[in-house]
Design a protein around this motif. Structure first.
Motif, mmCIF file in Angstrom:
data_model
loop_
_atom_site.group_PDB
_atom_site.id
_atom_site.type_symbol
_atom_site.label_atom_id
_atom_site.label_comp_id
_atom_site.label_asym_id
_atom_site.label_seq_id
_atom_site.Cartn_x
_atom_site.Cartn_y
_atom_site.Cartn_z
ATOM 1 N N ILE A 175 0.914 -1.311 -0.106
ATOM 2 C CA ILE A 175 0.017 -0.031 -0.112
ATOM 3 C C ILE A 175 0.733 1.060 -0.147
ATOM 4 O O ILE A 175 0.464 2.242 -0.670
ATOM 5 C CB ILE A 175 -0.920 -0.171 0.958
ATOM 6 C CG1 ILE A 175 -2.062 -1.098 1.017
ATOM 7 C CG2 ILE A 175 -1.751 1.180 1.128
ATOM 8 C CD1 ILE A 175 -2.797 -1.561 2.373
ATOM 9 N N GLN A 230 2.064 2.343 -3.383
ATOM 10 C CA GLN A 230 1.212 2.654 -4.546
ATOM 11 C C GLN A 230 1.656 3.903 -5.531
ATOM 12 O O GLN A 230 2.437 4.640 -5.372
ATOM 13 C CB GLN A 230 -0.058 3.106 -4.008
ATOM 14 C CG GLN A 230 -0.882 2.155 -3.222
ATOM 15 C CD GLN A 230 -1.504 1.217 -4.542
ATOM 16 O OE1 GLN A 230 -2.659 1.669 -5.148
ATOM 17 N NE2 GLN A 230 -1.344 0.073 -4.356
ATOM 18 N N THR A 272 -9.159 0.574 4.074
ATOM 19 C CA THR A 272 -9.146 -0.654 3.787
ATOM 20 C C THR A 272 -8.761 -1.360 5.296
ATOM 21 O O THR A 272 -8.749 -0.599 6.127
ATOM 22 C CB THR A 272 -7.837 -1.017 2.746
ATOM 23 O OG1 THR A 272 -8.249 -2.424 2.321
ATOM 24 C CG2 THR A 272 -6.764 -0.632 3.162
ATOM 25 N N CYS A 297 -5.921 -6.765 4.044
ATOM 26 C CA CYS A 297 -6.216 -6.615 2.448
ATOM 27 C C CYS A 297 -4.827 -5.913 1.558
ATOM 28 O O CYS A 297 -3.965 -5.144 2.036
ATOM 29 C CB CYS A 297 -7.058 -5.357 2.419
ATOM 30 S SG CYS A 297 -8.833 -5.930 3.118
ATOM 31 N N LYS A 298 -4.910 -6.621 0.444
ATOM 32 C CA LYS A 298 -3.691 -6.115 -0.539
ATOM 33 C C LYS A 298 -4.611 -5.707 -1.831
ATOM 34 O O LYS A 298 -5.333 -6.367 -2.500
ATOM 35 C CB LYS A 298 -3.077 -7.441 -0.776
ATOM 36 C CG LYS A 298 -1.957 -7.003 -1.783
ATOM 37 C CD LYS A 298 -1.062 -8.169 -2.347
ATOM 38 C CE LYS A 298 -0.228 -7.950 -3.295
ATOM 39 N NZ LYS A 298 0.926 -9.106 -3.728
ATOM 40 N N PRO A 299 -4.470 -4.492 -2.201
ATOM 41 C CA PRO A 299 -4.940 -3.962 -3.461
ATOM 42 C C PRO A 299 -4.365 -4.924 -4.679
ATOM 43 O O PRO A 299 -3.082 -5.376 -4.576
ATOM 44 C CB PRO A 299 -4.374 -2.583 -3.636
ATOM 45 C CG PRO A 299 -4.012 -2.401 -2.182
ATOM 46 C CD PRO A 299 -3.664 -3.577 -1.545
ATOM 47 N N TRP A 307 -4.445 1.295 -7.528
ATOM 48 C CA TRP A 307 -5.716 1.433 -6.448
ATOM 49 C C TRP A 307 -6.075 2.836 -6.161
ATOM 50 O O TRP A 307 -7.136 3.190 -6.453
ATOM 51 C CB TRP A 307 -5.272 0.357 -5.230
ATOM 52 C CG TRP A 307 -6.562 0.484 -4.194
ATOM 53 C CD1 TRP A 307 -7.729 0.218 -4.269
ATOM 54 C CD2 TRP A 307 -6.231 0.816 -2.986
ATOM 55 N NE1 TRP A 307 -8.488 0.518 -3.033
ATOM 56 C CE2 TRP A 307 -7.471 0.666 -2.193
ATOM 57 C CE3 TRP A 307 -4.955 1.348 -2.032
ATOM 58 C CZ2 TRP A 307 -7.510 0.986 -0.829
ATOM 59 C CZ3 TRP A 307 -5.164 1.552 -0.717
ATOM 60 C CH2 TRP A 307 -6.522 1.330 0.100
ATOM 61 N N SER A 335 -14.180 -5.665 -2.559
ATOM 62 C CA SER A 335 -13.173 -6.543 -1.840
ATOM 63 C C SER A 335 -13.614 -8.118 -1.887
ATOM 64 O O SER A 335 -14.093 -8.453 -0.871
ATOM 65 C CB SER A 335 -12.947 -5.844 -0.679
ATOM 66 O OG SER A 335 -11.889 -6.642 -0.008
ATOM 67 N N ASN A 345 -12.748 -1.570 1.512
ATOM 68 C CA ASN A 345 -12.557 -0.705 0.129
ATOM 69 C C ASN A 345 -13.631 0.181 0.099
ATOM 70 O O ASN A 345 -14.683 0.207 -0.639
ATOM 71 C CB ASN A 345 -12.589 -1.803 -1.077
ATOM 72 C CG ASN A 345 -11.845 -1.065 -2.329
ATOM 73 O OD1 ASN A 345 -11.433 0.010 -2.290
ATOM 74 N ND2 ASN A 345 -11.671 -1.901 -3.607
ATOM 75 N N THR A 357 -8.644 -2.131 -8.855
ATOM 76 C CA THR A 357 -9.163 -1.445 -7.308
ATOM 77 C C THR A 357 -9.430 -2.586 -6.666
ATOM 78 O O THR A 357 -9.900 -2.188 -5.406
ATOM 79 C CB THR A 357 -10.074 -0.464 -7.735
ATOM 80 O OG1 THR A 357 -11.464 -1.269 -8.047
ATOM 81 C CG2 THR A 357 -9.812 0.802 -8.696
ATOM 82 N N THR A 364 -9.640 -5.133 -3.693
ATOM 83 C CA THR A 364 -8.578 -5.324 -2.495
ATOM 84 C C THR A 364 -8.803 -6.825 -2.140
ATOM 85 O O THR A 364 -10.061 -6.964 -1.488
ATOM 86 C CB THR A 364 -8.730 -4.436 -1.318
ATOM 87 O OG1 THR A 364 -10.233 -4.306 -0.831
ATOM 88 C CG2 THR A 364 -8.356 -2.996 -2.024
#
Length: 372
Positions: free
Chosen positions: A67, A70, A136, A140-142, A147, A166, A206, A252, A254
């Motif tokens: 994140i 980004q 988020t 969670c991982k975009p 994202w 998500s 998300n 986008t 997540t």
């Protein structure tokens, strides 16, 4: 007399079908036809990404650097260490040495009262620099490094809320297909309604909204007494026909890992139970009508088969509905990265409506006192 009862039940069966087709064709079909912008937008606003974390040392180690990397020119990441008892604080301090745009907010347990996620998020929001927030979770991982770019691009003069999507990661665990299906159906419902100008919920994994909206609504004050609802209740109370948008470009999404045991999944769902009764009346009626009509549709179908009352006709009605579902959901499931679940539709759809009604009743009586 028995014949009249059978006929009345079959009329109810047909009414349930009509209600189900109404949601399918007037709501969900619109989501299948919707195509998000494909071109990469230009960054327009600085963004504060806000994450509340409690005992998330492992997840922060794994996902937070992604994140923080980004591809966006001006943003910060605000992580609230909410009363963690593991190594969360040490992990955050180590990561901050490498990423200067990480801001750490620490919440400690007060001797006189317990705090929840809404309190932690409020502390993070107050510490955030920018007008536009993107939320988020620590686990969670975009899907991509774009994202923030695509989520933030939805903000404009009127849009104050952006609803993202998500999904859970696909695994071989026996619970995984249904958990993903339930999450998918929930997303189809809230994204479809938002497309029609009637947004009623969002998910904290998300979700984006503005500082002005948050403080204009006095934050979570109206539902601070409810442990859950930092995402869906906030959206339900503050969305209008013109201030909410959806973002479902694959960049986008997540992703996070679904629960792997029934007990952990049930504990997770308990945190969400009972929140729906605080939705606006129109949204409660909409969701209840869908849940009850779907449940009765399957109950009556099974009853007709057992009683051998027009079993072929009942099977034909079921098949007709399934074919329409497949035609509509084929596009939607693929668009939301769950194309493999289409094969599970005939079975999971019935389980889903049983789940909605059972958990809805449980949510009426269970009060959750902790968010994690």
């Amino acid at each position: 007399m028995e014949a009249y009862i059978h006929e009345a039940l079959f009329v109810l069966f047909q009414l349930c079908l009509i209600v189900q087709l109404y949601y399918l064709l007037t709501h969900h079909n619109g989501l299948g036809s919707y195509t998000p912008p494909q071109e990469m937008p230009e960054p327009t606003v600085p963004v504060s990404v806000i994450i509340s974390a409690r005992n998330e040392a492992d997840n922060l180690t794994q996902y937070l650097p992604y994140i923080l990397q980004q591809n966006y020119p001006e943003y910060e990441v605000v992580v609230i260490n909410d009363r963690s008892t593991d190594q969360t604080a040490d992990v955050l301090m180590d990561i901050q040495k490498e990423f200067a745009h990480l801001k750490i907010v620490t919440v400690t347990e007060h001797d006189r009262y317990k705090t929840g996620k809404k309190f932690a998020l409020t502390m993070g929001i107050k510490a955030a620099r920018y007008e536009h927030f993107l939320f988020t979770d620590a686990d969670c991982k975009p899907a991509t490094l774009h994202w923030i770019t695509r989520m933030a691009a939805n903000f404009n003069a009127t849009t104050q809320i952006v609803l993202g999507y998500s999904p859970y990661t696909r695994t071989r665990n026996f619970l995984n297909p249904f958990i993903r299906f339930e999450t998918l159906k929930t997303a189809i419902n809230y994204l479809s309604s938002a497309l029609k100008g009637d947004a009623y919920m969002g998910i904290g994994r998300n979700l984006a909204y503005t500082r002005s909206l948050f403080f204009g609504a006095k934050g979570f004050a109206s539902h601070m007494h409810v442990m859950s609802g930092d995402d869906d209740l906030f959206v339900n109370q503050n969305a209008t026909p013109t201030n909410a948008a959806i973002e479902i470009h694959p960049d986008t999404f997540t992703y996070s890992d679904a629960k792997t045991t029934l007990s952990s999944w049930f504990t997770q769902k308990k945190r969400h139970m009972g929140v729906g009764k605080l939705y606006r009346n129109s949204h409660r009626r909409m969701l209840s009508l869908d849940a009850v009509s779907g449940f009765l549709f399957y109950v009556l179908f099974i009853l007709f088969i057992i009683l051998k009352f027009e079993p072929l006709l009942a099977a034909g009605v079921l098949l007709f509905r399934l074919i329409l579902q497949l035609l509509v959901y084929r596009r939607v499931f693929k668009k939301l990265d769950c194309g493999d679940l289409l094969w599970w539709l005939p079975f999971f759809d019935m389980i889903y409506y049983l789940y909605l009604n059972v958990f809805g009743l449980i949510g009426t009586f269970i009060k959750t006192t902790r968010w994690k």
